[in-house]
Design a protein around this motif. Structure first.
Motif, PDB file in Angstrom:
ATOM      1  N   ASP A 235       0.811  -1.214   0.000  1.00  0.00           N
ATOM      2  CA  ASP A 235       0.000   0.000   0.000  1.00  0.00           C
ATOM      3  C   ASP A 235       0.841   1.260   0.000  1.00  0.00           C
ATOM      4  N   CYS A 236       2.136   1.147   0.239  1.00  0.00           N
ATOM      5  CA  CYS A 236       3.041   2.291   0.150  1.00  0.00           C
ATOM      6  C   CYS A 236       4.452   1.743   0.015  1.00  0.00           C
ATOM      7  N   ALA A 237       5.378   2.598  -0.334  1.00  0.00           N
ATOM      8  CA  ALA A 237       6.740   2.133  -0.599  1.00  0.00           C
ATOM      9  C   ALA A 237       7.388   1.517   0.626  1.00  0.00           C
ATOM     10  N   GLN A 238       7.096   2.075   1.802  1.00  0.00           N
ATOM     11  CA  GLN A 238       7.717   1.566   3.019  1.00  0.00           C
ATOM     12  C   GLN A 238       6.840   0.542   3.737  1.00  0.00           C
ATOM     13  N   CYS A 239       5.712   0.183   3.132  1.00  0.00           N
ATOM     14  CA  CYS A 239       4.780  -0.753   3.764  1.00  0.00           C
ATOM     15  C   CYS A 239       5.237  -2.199   3.555  1.00  0.00           C
ATOM     16  N   PRO A 240       4.864  -3.102   4.453  1.00  0.00           N
ATOM     17  CA  PRO A 240       5.146  -4.518   4.247  1.00  0.00           C
ATOM     18  C   PRO A 240       4.405  -5.058   3.026  1.00  0.00           C
ATOM     19  N   GLU A 241       4.998  -6.046   2.347  1.00  0.00           N
ATOM     20  CA  GLU A 241       4.308  -6.720   1.250  1.00  0.00           C
ATOM     21  C   GLU A 241       3.217  -7.597   1.834  1.00  0.00           C
ATOM     22  N   MET A 242       2.014  -7.490   1.273  1.00  0.00           N
ATOM     23  CA  MET A 242       0.851  -8.203   1.791  1.00  0.00           C
ATOM     24  C   MET A 242       0.426  -9.308   0.842  1.00  0.00           C
ATOM     25  N   VAL A 243       0.013 -10.443   1.420  1.00  0.00           N
ATOM     26  CA  VAL A 243      -0.435 -11.594   0.638  1.00  0.00           C
ATOM     27  C   VAL A 243      -1.926 -11.801   0.903  1.00  0.00           C
ATOM     28  N   PRO A 244      -2.787 -11.724  -0.129  1.00  0.00           N
ATOM     29  CA  PRO A 244      -4.210 -11.992   0.081  1.00  0.00           C
ATOM     30  C   PRO A 244      -4.437 -13.447   0.496  1.00  0.00           C
ATOM     31  N   VAL A 245      -5.336 -13.643   1.427  1.00  0.00           N
ATOM     32  CA  VAL A 245      -5.710 -14.976   1.896  1.00  0.00           C
ATOM     33  C   VAL A 245      -7.206 -15.129   1.688  1.00  0.00           C
ATOM     34  N   LYS A 246      -7.585 -16.130   0.909  1.00  0.00           N
ATOM     35  CA  LYS A 246      -8.996 -16.267   0.555  1.00  0.00           C
ATOM     36  C   LYS A 246      -9.823 -16.751   1.746  1.00  0.00           C
ATOM     37  N   ALA A 247     -11.118 -16.534   1.676  1.00  0.00           N
ATOM     38  CA  ALA A 247     -12.034 -17.018   2.711  1.00  0.00           C
ATOM     39  C   ALA A 247     -12.020 -18.536   2.744  1.00  0.00           C
ATOM     40  N   GLY A 248     -12.330 -19.107   3.884  1.00  0.00           N
ATOM     41  CA  GLY A 248     -12.372 -20.558   3.998  1.00  0.00           C
ATOM     42  C   GLY A 248     -12.604 -20.979   5.435  1.00  0.00           C
ATOM     43  N   SER A 249     -12.530 -22.273   5.674  1.00  0.00           N
ATOM     44  CA  SER A 249     -12.709 -22.795   7.028  1.00  0.00           C
ATOM     45  C   SER A 249     -11.663 -23.869   7.286  1.00  0.00           C
ATOM     46  N   PHE A 250     -11.407 -24.108   8.566  1.00  0.00           N
ATOM     47  CA  PHE A 250     -10.429 -25.137   8.946  1.00  0.00           C
ATOM     48  C   PHE A 250     -10.693 -25.563  10.378  1.00  0.00           C
ATOM     49  N   ALA A 251     -10.066 -26.669  10.752  1.00  0.00           N
ATOM     50  CA  ALA A 251     -10.158 -27.164  12.123  1.00  0.00           C
ATOM     51  C   ALA A 251      -9.008 -26.561  12.917  1.00  0.00           C
ATOM     52  N   MET A 252      -9.326 -25.688  13.858  1.00  0.00           N
ATOM     53  CA  MET A 252      -8.310 -24.980  14.633  1.00  0.00           C
ATOM     54  C   MET A 252      -8.022 -25.718  15.934  1.00  0.00           C
ATOM     55  N   GLY A 253      -6.733 -25.764  16.308  1.00  0.00           N
ATOM     56  CA  GLY A 253      -6.335 -26.375  17.565  1.00  0.00           C
ATOM     57  C   GLY A 253      -5.729 -27.741  17.369  1.00  0.00           C
TER      58      GLY A 253
END
Length: 611
Positions: free
Chosen positions: A387-405
């Protein structure tokens, strides 16, 4: 689950002296005491001027894993406990300059019960006051599942010599009901003269709250006599002396019934809880001492015992319907009420040699085929952006579901289904170069150390919040810290194994404490392969601050992947482990927590952005 600040290897660079500052929070005034393993300093909090005690491991023992684990045990035990009869805990962390682990706690001025009793034995009324206060304090510990295991007169301090102000100290070998072992070992911990029969392996060898009851009984006898009962000797003598109630003819007659009840050899023959003992102390003198609950031996056997008892004049009874320690709680959902499973975070000793899954593995000549079982994976990292020159590079993560834990640790349970909306996550942890941009704008501190491409580290949660707030202000986009669910979803990237690459740790996928020569700073980003979602340094770089308050289980966790937060929570969650941690701490299900206001060298951040 791990209590952060536990990777404390590295020699203490110099002995602290008067004026030494620790993490910008405390200043040392003087050395108060030196013991077999540690040193205790008097100091003060810089913000308030309040006196504190600062406990450090001796410099020549700072690399002893067993002693470090003992130190962590004490910190984690004290963290659970809030009672006037127990020394108050403030913080456990490492000073990055001294590379010195320390525990800051309430400064209690006074002599030990043993020192005072040797000069002047306590009378019956004073010991009754001690009994009431200490039993109430130990009951509070037992209520949250902590057994002290070393109740003795030199672990009790009396400010101004006043029994009504007695404080219990030294929870270094405390045991949690959720973790059956101690740093010293599951067979014995404690001083031989005050240790219970079960701590020596007698009567089933199961250590519970009733072990503290036995130790408290011997402690009070020592207070009355001005000397300990002779319960020591050779190993055979120590065991023999615990197979019968000790001779108490010389103690105060008014206290003898309760002491006889507390010093029964079999745990099941002692009173049900410390609460009953405290209640007895509150009752009128001459009240009947609490008795054990009946012990069931089976009808035929009970009849046989009853017949024998009629001849011998012995009273037999039926067993308790439940163990002495409290039943497992359904678990609080509020962070401030949740500490029951915290001690599981503390490793008891170096890991056993058969812990094959976590031994760093030499990389194969040819990469093996993908080992990781797949669930629905987040989107690949096509579409990454800044989003800007000094900003971190961002990776889009799609919607979804998973078993957490996972089922590996109580704090990672229950495994539960989480469904998330689309979001973006930093490809790497925030680097020194990216952090410097915030520092230049006057919005972030401290000034970062290390190469520009290395992750910024030694950050508190408050520091991390300042950075994402600055990022949101300069871009106009909703930057924030990830939720715990977002982090695990993206980190797993559709896998269901211990690590994103498989079930066995691999030193060509992540750094760790034993993966190579010790380094003062984390490795530069990009050194290891990214996970299937295109995210680098998921583990083994810096432990990454998350938005969530610490809650020691997933009971009541939101199903939409949002963060669990309140306005007042003191600890926040971190995930991923750091280059300073063992491989086990880098499991994708492993959780840790830390005081949100305190900096630690292994802590950094990875940013998230709502989409």
């Amino acid at each position: 689950m791990r209590m952060p600040g536990t990777d404390l290897s590295g020699r203490i660079e110099r002995r602290p002296g008067p004026g030494t500052r620790l993490n910008g929070i405390y200043e040392i005034d003087e050395l108060v005491a030196t013991g077999g393993m540690g040193e205790v300093y008097g100091g003060r909090a810089l913000e308030t001027g309040s006196r504190v005690a600062i406990k450090m491991i001796r410099r020549d023992m700072a690399e002893d894993e067993r002693l470090l684990a003992l130190f962590r045990k004490e910190a984690a035990a004290l963290h659970l406990l809030q009672h006037p009869a127990i020394v108050r805990y403030y913080v456990f962390t490492t000073d990055p300059d001294l590379r010195c682990p320390y525990l800051a706690m309430e400064f209690v001025e006074g002599e030990s019960l043993l020192a005072i009793a040797r000069r002047r034995p306590f009378d019956g009324p004073a010991v009754r006051v001690l009994l009431r206060r200490l039993a109430a304090g130990l009951h509070a510990a037992h209520e949250v599942g902590v057994v002290h295991r070393d109740v003795s007169p030199d672990n009790i301090i009396l400010p101004d010599g006043d029994a009504a102000q007695a404080k219990i100290i030294d929870f270094g070998i405390a045991r949690s009901r959720l973790d059956g072992s101690t740093v010293i070992g599951s067979d014995f911990a404690g001083k031989a003269n005050y240790v219970s029969p079960e701590q020596l392996g007698l009567y089933g060898g199961i250590v519970t709250a009733k072990s503290d009851m036995y130790g408290l009984g011997l402690t009070l006898v020592a207070a009355l006599l001005g000397r300990p009962l002779d319960m020591g000797g050779s190993h055979a003598e120590v065991i023999r002396k615990r197979q019968a109630v000790p001779d108490l003819d010389m103690v105060d007659a008014g206290l003898r019934p309760i002491l006889l009840a507390m010093l029964q050899p079999r745990p099941e023959d002692r009173p049900a809880s410390m609460a009953e003992i405290a209640a007895w102390a509150d009752a009128e003198p001459g009240a009947r001492a609490p008795q054990a609950r009946p012990r069931w031996r089976g009808l035929a056997f009970a009849a046989l015992l009853a017949a024998g008892a009629a001849v011998a004049g012995v009273n037999f009874s039926l067993p308790p319907p439940a163990p002495a320690i409290l039943p497992t709680s359904t678990g609080p959902a509020h962070p401030q009420d949740a500490a029951l499973e915290e001690l599981k975070s503390v490793p008891d000793a170096p890991r056993a040699p058969n812990a094959e899954a976590d031994r760093p593995e030499t990389p194969p000549a040819e990469p093996p085929p993908a080992e990781a079982a797949q669930e629905s994976a987040p989107a690949p990292h096509d579409g990454a952006f800044r989003d800007c020159a000094q900003c971190p590079e961002m990776v889009p993560v799609k919607a979804g579901s998973f078993a957490m834990g996972s089922t590996a640790d109580p704090t990672e349970r229950p495994v539960h289904r989480v469904t998330l909306k689309r979001f973006a996550l930093g490809r790497h942890p925030v680097t020194v170069r990216e952090w410097k941009a915030c520092v230049r704008d006057g919005r972030c501190a401290p000034s970062p150390e290390g190469e520009d491409d290395a992750p910024a580290h030694n950050l508190s949660w408050d520091d991390a919040q300042a950075y994402v707030g600055w990022l949101a202000s300069v871009t106009g986009e909703p930057y924030r810290l990830p939720s715990e669910a977002e982090w695990e979803y993206a980190a797993r990237a559709g896998t269901t194994t211990r690590y994103w690459w498989g079930d066995r740790f691999r030193a060509d996928r992540s750094d760790c404490r034993k993966c190579g020569p010790a380094a003062p700073n984390p490795p530069s980003v990009g050194r290891f392969p990214a996970n299937p979602a295109g995210l680098g340094e998921i583990t083994g770089s810096v432990s990454q601050w998350l938005a969530d308050c610490w809650v020691p289980s997933y009971r009541g966790a939101p199903a939409d992947g949002s963060a669990r937060t309140t306005r007042t929570c003191r600890e926040r969650v971190l995930r991923g482990g750091s280059w300073l941690t063992e491989a086990e701490a880098q499991r994708l299900g492993s959780r840790e927590f830390y005081d949100a206001t305190v900096r630690y060298p292994g802590h950094g951040l990875r940013v998230a952005r709502s989409m």
